[in-house]
Write a protein that holds these residues in place. Sequence first.
Motif: not given
Length: 298
Positions: A192-207
């Motif tokens: 299982t993936v544990d995100h804790g409270t530090a979990f981040g976010r990855i960002a992308f752009s598109c038109p």
Amino acid sequence: MALRRALHFVFKVGDRTKTAMFYRDVLGMKILRHEEFEEGCKATCNGPYDGKWSKTMVGFGPEDDHFVAELTYNYGVGEYQLGNDFLGLTVQSSQAVSNAKRLGWPLTEVGDALYLTQAPGGYPFYLVDKEQPPTDPVQKVCLGVSDLQRSIHYWTTLLGMKVMEKNEENKTVLMGFTDTQCKLELRDNSGTVDHGTAFGRIAFSCPREQLTDLEALIKKENHKILTPLVSLDTPGKATVEVVILADPDGHEICFVGDEAFRQLSKVDPNGNKLLDKAVAEDKSDEWFAKHNRQKAAA
């Protein structure tokens, strides 16, 4: 999907002074822009917090052609619990290795010309002891997943990435939108993936016109949408539209309209001064020390 771009990874930080030292003095990145907000983000960019927070973008160059870090600081929160979701960001820079050694920043040699270090908060960074490439020194971001094949299907079929490399022995796959961008590496955690409270976010752009189609596709395939398409305002800067998704393991993924984001993400020559000013004016550490208390741990 060559029109889509890898933009940044969001880190929650509890100590802006130490964090700025790591990114500026160890890695050798620049402060690209710094913004202060009085209330929480509508798209939870700063996490599930409603209060005052700040955003600092740091990187080796402009966000138009570099993958950067977004450092979010929630006033009053001193630390976050790590999980096994974020497994590392890899930077190719012999100068960063030299800087770390000179400053006494802890380094562990884990391979041929490869060192492991940690940003404040415990986030793992891998430093490749080779000259910086002429393009972006940030090579890849590694995330843990529980079912590699399921994740490959999500990221390629639904989000449009292409597989660059597979390593059966290490249970990893390297993906990206183009060969010249920072890559996304997925590693099977065998659990299982544990995100804790530090979990981040990855960002992308598109038109911009792709945002509604992407949201509709994710909805049709019964995957999670954390924040439906919404406009985000930054005082004095461009308004951007974003949709926030979650992959099968709960990794947060932001897609933003590229045209407006290019306006928003222009380098601010006063970024360094704005960050240093905000740090100097933040008396929360002194207040907690005076009252013999500690900042909250999320």
